[in-house]
Design a protein around this motif. Structure first.
Motif, PDB file in Angstrom:
ATOM      1  N   ASP A  23      -8.173   9.116   6.094  1.00 42.19           N
ATOM      2  CA  ASP A  23      -8.100  10.209   5.123  1.00 42.19           C
ATOM      3  C   ASP A  23      -9.047   9.970   3.940  1.00 42.19           C
ATOM      4  O   ASP A  23     -10.015  10.702   3.748  1.00 42.19           O
ATOM      5  N   ALA A  24      -8.790   8.924   3.174  1.00 44.71           N
ATOM      6  CA  ALA A  24      -9.535   8.737   1.926  1.00 44.71           C
ATOM      7  C   ALA A  24     -10.991   8.341   2.172  1.00 44.71           C
ATOM      8  O   ALA A  24     -11.877   8.703   1.411  1.00 44.71           O
ATOM      9  N   PHE A  25     -11.254   7.563   3.229  1.00 47.90           N
ATOM     10  CA  PHE A  25     -12.631   7.129   3.494  1.00 47.90           C
ATOM     11  C   PHE A  25     -13.352   8.062   4.472  1.00 47.90           C
ATOM     12  O   PHE A  25     -14.455   7.761   4.914  1.00 47.90           O
ATOM     13  N   VAL A  76       0.834  -1.212   0.000  1.00 47.24           N
ATOM     14  CA  VAL A  76       0.000   0.000   0.000  1.00 47.24           C
ATOM     15  C   VAL A  76       0.869   1.262   0.000  1.00 47.24           C
ATOM     16  O   VAL A  76       0.532   2.260  -0.638  1.00 47.24           O
ATOM     17  N   SER A  79      -1.019   3.349  -3.369  1.00 47.35           N
ATOM     18  CA  SER A  79      -1.979   4.419  -3.069  1.00 47.35           C
ATOM     19  C   SER A  79      -1.474   5.399  -2.005  1.00 47.35           C
ATOM     20  O   SER A  79      -1.866   6.547  -1.995  1.00 47.35           O
ATOM     21  N   THR A  80      -0.607   4.942  -1.112  1.00 49.02           N
ATOM     22  CA  THR A  80      -0.051   5.896  -0.144  1.00 49.02           C
ATOM     23  C   THR A  80       1.459   6.043  -0.375  1.00 49.02           C
ATOM     24  O   THR A  80       2.248   6.030   0.578  1.00 49.02           O
ATOM     25  N   HIS A  92      -4.319   5.116   7.441  1.00 47.94           N
ATOM     26  CA  HIS A  92      -4.339   6.405   6.748  1.00 47.94           C
ATOM     27  C   HIS A  92      -5.381   6.421   5.637  1.00 47.94           C
ATOM     28  O   HIS A  92      -6.114   7.397   5.485  1.00 47.94           O
ATOM     29  N   ILE A  93      -5.470   5.346   4.874  1.00 40.94           N
ATOM     30  CA  ILE A  93      -6.488   5.307   3.807  1.00 40.94           C
ATOM     31  C   ILE A  93      -7.877   5.457   4.425  1.00 40.94           C
ATOM     32  O   ILE A  93      -8.704   6.232   3.955  1.00 40.94           O
ATOM     33  N   HIS A 151      -2.912  13.998  -0.176  1.00 36.76           N
ATOM     34  CA  HIS A 151      -3.971  13.604   0.764  1.00 36.76           C
ATOM     35  C   HIS A 151      -5.344  14.040   0.264  1.00 36.76           C
ATOM     36  O   HIS A 151      -5.475  15.012  -0.458  1.00 36.76           O
ATOM     37  N   MET A 152      -6.367  13.305   0.682  1.00 33.08           N
ATOM     38  CA  MET A 152      -7.738  13.641   0.302  1.00 33.08           C
ATOM     39  C   MET A 152      -8.271  14.800   1.149  1.00 33.08           C
ATOM     40  O   MET A 152      -8.984  15.653   0.661  1.00 33.08           O
TER      41      MET A 152
END
Lengths: 304, 314
Positions: free
Chosen positions: A237-239, A10, A14-15, A233-234, A278-279
């Motif tokens: 941040d992303a979710f 990961v 994606s990160t 982190h996903i 970052h999202m």
């Protein structure tokens, strides 16, 4: 100080900002990372569920690769840490399992003798490198920044496989946050789960679990969170928007990877830390650190 | 040793909501939290209500949250808690209705345990044996571990999933379910595995390892859940998104040596993945959706060979 660097899948994709910032920070601190280019995925807790022998052989191969180079492994992911440490412990403590695994490894010309330790970037900072040695590097203290530590599960539990610190009352992230000049924020969710591993299979439940931890941190007064795990982190941040939807509340809490927070404080440029990937935007945090926080953006009351 | 306690109190007949009361009491150095609250009840507050019986971590009735973690009061030393937290915060087990102070209604927990049919179900087609059924040595290890459970509900109530999703059958029930799956005398293994891997079963576990960590008896519910997952795979019970996730993971590592983050959602959710499109687009714009065609890691042949050598035929 030199390690076999197990990036993990990961952090390579994606990160990738985590991989990148880890390398910049380690360069600056003089920690040498030898990238394990041909290591496989650890399989997380999925492969060991399907086929334990496969999990042991795959991770046994990774351990054997590091052993061949005479290095211990450093990880930057909680799940990689637990998976590799679990297999390592099994191989070291059970001669039968080690033999069976080496039967497989022998077919590809490899052997593991049990001579490798698996550690995590957080633990290296705390112990091998040491917090007192880190402090002189802090050239831009993160004064006034309220940071909520989010440990993630698989760096704390189960303690018989991890065992770096008290799984109920950990202090390493708080110690680092304070050493960087920022203020650690205490909140109920700091040792709880981000639910990443069921985020695809049970989206609603996962979003609600995640939302609770984010909301706890937000309402405890945090400007941002920091985590040592890319999967956390996903989620965080992303979710985060999925959690907001589930809770029916705005959260908008920026999330740092641990090396990014360290990097900012030891004087690395935000561009070197790839904060723009970052999202949830970190602009408000950077503005606050520059001393021109727009009112209400960073430390304003959380929206209902 | 002078220790301070903050204890949650609630009397439904007089209190609108729960409140905390502070106590300070002199205790012997070796006192357990249970001995402390008995002393508080005897010396400072006769109304303080809690359950207890055996005082030796066998009955499971004194489970409560001690410094925000579900534990047995009789197995927790006051001095250890003071050393770690400075004080002792005591609350009832979470997510269960409080009857009074530290006493909770355990019924929702028992209903979950009942769901896994915690009794031996012999094969109805088998002629009952003349003598007792012997269990072969070596097959009893998992049964023994799961059987250590005393149903204190520490893991069930602290589980990060049951905390949010009350439908999840929970770690204690799943470990108990596995106890019968692992028992060679049981004749309902196949039905059990299907039951335990249904929608509120093993695939809802987020792998937070809270259960394994909090268990005061050394049961390892997460390991039992993993073993049920393994048996479900062996039988091809892979329709749940959780199982499909694990299968997709395996396929991806076999192909490239690494996890393929780009194809995992599709392979896990099938067409259900369409609901994630807006998020996927925003992640894509941030460079957070990797290219689906992956370059294999160097020496991927070694990894494929390992697969070949360890994969079992289904």
């Amino acid at each position: 100080m030199r390690y076999a660097y197990y990036t993990g899948c990961v952090a390579e994709e994606s990160t990738s900002e985590l991989d990148y910032s880890t390398q910049r920070v380690c360069e600056k601190l003089g920690i040498r990372l030898e990238k394990m280019k041909s290591a496989s995925c650890c399989g997380a807790s999925d492969i060991d569920e399907v086929n334990l022998d496969l999990s042991r052989a795959l991770n046994g191969r990774t351990l054997a690769l590091a052993e061949r180079d005479g290095l211990d492994i450093i990880t930057i992911c909680n799940v990689c840490t637990l998976t590799l440490r679990t297999v390592n412990k099994n191989l070291k403590e059970n001669p039968d399992i080690l033999d069976a695994t080496n039967q497989v490894l022998g077919q590809i010309g490899m052997k593991y003798n049990g001579g490798v330790e698996v550690t995590h970037f957080l633990w290296v900072l705390m112990k091998d490198f040491g917090i007192e040695r880190l402090k002189p590097f802090v050239s831009r203290p993160l004064a006034g920044l309220k940071v909520a530590p989010f440990y993630g599960c698989q760096i704390l539990r189960p303690a018989d496989k991890l065992g770096f610190e008290d799984p109920y009352n950990p202090t390493s992230l708080e110690t680092i946050i304070a050493a960087l000049g920022a203020d650690p924020v205490d909140y109920a969710g700091k040792t709880k789960c981000c639910a990443f591993l069921i985020s695809l299979a049970r989206e609603k439940t996962a979003s609600a679990v995640l939302g609770q931890q984010l909301w706890d941190g937000k309402t405890a007064g945090a400007d941002c969170m920091v985590t040592p795990c890319p999967l956390c982190h996903i989620s965080l941040d992303a979710f985060q928007t999925m959690a907001e939807k589930q809770l029916g509340r705005d959260i908008r809490l920026p999330i740092f990877h641990l090396p990014q927070l360290v990097g900012l404080a030891i004087g690395l440029d935000p561009a070197e830390l790839k904060l723009s990937r970052h999202m949830v935007s970190l602009d408000g945090i950077l503005a606050k650190l520059r001393g021109r926080a727009p009112a209400g953006v960073v430390s304003g009351a959380p929206g209902e | 040793m002078l220790a301070t306690f903050k204890i949650q109190k609630f009397n439904p007949e007089t209190d609108g909501k729960a409140h905390y009361r502070d106590y300070e009491i002199e205790l012997p150095e070796r006192a357990t939290v249970l001995e402390a609250i008995i002393a508080i009840k005897e010396q400072l507050d006769g109304t303080l209500s809690f359950r207890c019986a055996c005082r030796s971590a066998i009955c499971g009735s004194c489970a409560m949250r001690i410094n925000s973690c579900a534990r047995l009061a009789c197995k927790t030393k006051v001095a250890d808690e003071v050393a770690r937290f400075g004080t002792v915060l005591i609350e009832p087990l979470q997510k269960l209705k409080v009857i009074k102070d530290l006493i909770v209604d355990m019924d929702p927990f028992w209903r979950m345990v009942e769901k896994v049919r915690p009794w031996l179900m012999p094969d109805p087609h088998e002629t009952p044996p003349e003598r007792e059924r012997l269990v072969a040595q070596g097959t009893d290890r998992d049964v023994m571990r799961d059987s250590l459970c005393i149903f204190c509900a520490c893991c069930h109530t602290d589980c990060n999933v049951t905390e949010i999703e009350p439908g999840f059958v929970g770690p204690a029930a799943l470990a108990r379910g596995h106890r019968y799956v692992a028992d060679t005398r049981d004749g309902a293994t196949e039905q059990r595995i299907r039951l335990l891997s249904d929608s509120h079963g093993i695939w809802e576990c987020a792998r937070c390892f809270v259960c394994t960590q909090v268990c005061p008896k050394g049961v390892d519910p997460r390991e039992s859940i993993r073993q049920i997952g393994h048996l479900a795979f062996e039988r091809g019970l892979v329709s749940d998104d959780g199982a499909r996730h694990a299968q997709a993971f395996l396929d991806s590592v076999k192909a490239s040596g690494r996890l393929n983050e780009a194809t995992l959602p599709l392979k896990t959710r099938g067409l259900g993945v369409l609901g994630m499109t807006p998020l996927a687009i925003r992640m894509f714009l941030k460079g957070k959706v990797p290219f689906p065609l992956q370059k294999p890691v160097p020496d991927v042949e070694e990894i494929r060979k390992i697969f070949e050598l360890t994969e079992k035929k289904r």
